[in-house]
Write an enzyme that holds these catalytic residues in place. Sequence first.
Site, short mmCIF file in Angstrom:
data_model
loop_
_atom_site.label_atom_id
_atom_site.label_comp_id
_atom_site.label_asym_id
_atom_site.label_seq_id
_atom_site.Cartn_x
_atom_site.Cartn_y
_atom_site.Cartn_z
CB ILE A 1 64.83 -38.52 -8.00
CG1 ILE A 1 63.68 -39.85 -8.11
CG2 ILE A 1 64.05 -37.35 -8.46
CD1 ILE A 1 62.47 -39.76 -7.15
CD GLN B 1 56.86 -48.47 -9.92
OE1 GLN B 1 57.33 -48.75 -10.89
NE2 GLN B 1 57.13 -47.13 -9.48
CD GLU C 1 65.55 -39.89 -17.78
OE1 GLU C 1 65.47 -39.24 -17.05
OE2 GLU C 1 64.79 -39.51 -18.94
#
Length: 300
Positions: A76, A127, A153
Amino acid sequence: MARKLASTSLTFVLETCKRLGMEGYVVTVSGKKRSVVTPTKCSPTKKANFMQISPLLMKITTPSNRPFRVSVEGNIGAGKSTFIKYFSKFPGIETYQEPIEWWRNCNGHNLLELLYSDTKKWYFTFQSYVQLTRIQTQLSKPKDSLTRTQMFERSVQNNRYCFLEQAYQNGIIHPADYAISDKWYKQVMATFDLTLDLIVYLRSSPEIVFERMRKRGRPEETAVPLQYLKELHEAHEKWLMSDDVTINNVPVLILDADSTLEEIHEMYHKNEDKILGYDIKGRPVEKKEKDKVRRVLKLD
């Protein structure tokens, strides 16, 4: 005289297309698909009809019959969005950023916010949805027939070998949830072509990305501790820095994401051909070259 002109015009079209790397198939005005070499066997009248076909309609085929696929991976705040933005300006490339807005609004539920508010409770739910959205993204068909590279991405592979593995190793999810996710992943990979041709790993220090994350101020990230970023970093290292082909058999290009923006852009520029797959697929036709062909052939 007309036959001679038609033959000369056709030769010009074919030679131009070949020079620009636009060999393949064409769609005639009537809607039929023909190889670009077919007109040489046709009558002069049919040859002349091919003058109305724009090279932009040609189907460029690749050895794998799909664009070069590259995934941008990293912690991140490592600079993945900046990376995507940099390469989105190139011709023949389609970029796919993480569908964060989908995660923020799944039938009115902000799954990203729920995850950060109570990670252990919501991890499996989050998830599961992330994996679905990554599959949808990675299976996206190119919007343009001239697309040579698809850039994502993060990836489905990241979801399995980084985030899921990190959660399991740290006891965030139950072994049963881990087993279910693993079986889903194996079935999906066996059913669909989700393979990648290159992974670009933006390798960064947890402390640096922590500061970047705080500065950009995404509401859902305010509760993310430095320890979590350290764990994600280790998960990326185990996945992408390992020689174990059972967890990754895709070539990895490692870039130092701790560098300054100027240095990072220099690295991008230096590795453009590798990142966009030009070394494998060859350079795409520049837009100005395509426009020039259209003007010469009066195809507007």
